[in-house]
Design an enzyme around this catalytic site. Sequence first.
Site, PDB file in Angstrom:
ATOM      1  N   CYS A  31       0.838  -1.208   0.000  1.00  0.00           N
ATOM      2  CA  CYS A  31       0.000   0.000   0.000  1.00  0.00           C
ATOM      3  C   CYS A  31       0.872   1.258   0.000  1.00  0.00           C
ATOM      4  O   CYS A  31       1.563   1.536   0.976  1.00  0.00           O
ATOM      5  CB  CYS A  31      -0.911  -0.041   1.225  1.00  0.00           C
ATOM      6  N   CYS A  34       0.159   3.760   2.755  1.00  0.00           N
ATOM      7  CA  CYS A  34       0.670   3.214   4.022  1.00  0.00           C
ATOM      8  C   CYS A  34       2.172   3.465   4.148  1.00  0.00           C
ATOM      9  O   CYS A  34       2.672   3.791   5.230  1.00  0.00           O
ATOM     10  CB  CYS A  34       0.410   1.712   4.111  1.00  0.00           C
TER      11      CYS A  34
END
Length: 107
Positions: A31, A34
Amino acid sequence: MSVIEVNDRNFIPEVQCSEVPVLLDFFGTWCVPCQRFAPTVEELAAESEGRYKVCKVDVNAAPGLVQQFRIMSVPTVLIVSEGQEALRLVGWQDKAQLLQALNSISA
């Protein structure tokens, strides 16, 4: 203090039994948001001074926690206080927002 990696096996002692509020960051290694969020989480852990704990959960490594908390997207941050979810923030958050969330629970 450093970020603590949490999984299905160590969740209870690290999060549910914590005497201080816990910022619980659900993330995916794949991600991109993230990855951009990770330094902020690290900063919060370094600055915690025992007032709160910072933990990370890799959604691929902890499917039980993902299911338990019904995590639908990452990053998702939970603030856990006294073993219970007190606040949920979905999506990228800046440091000020996270500190405000922690302070609202700690107050």
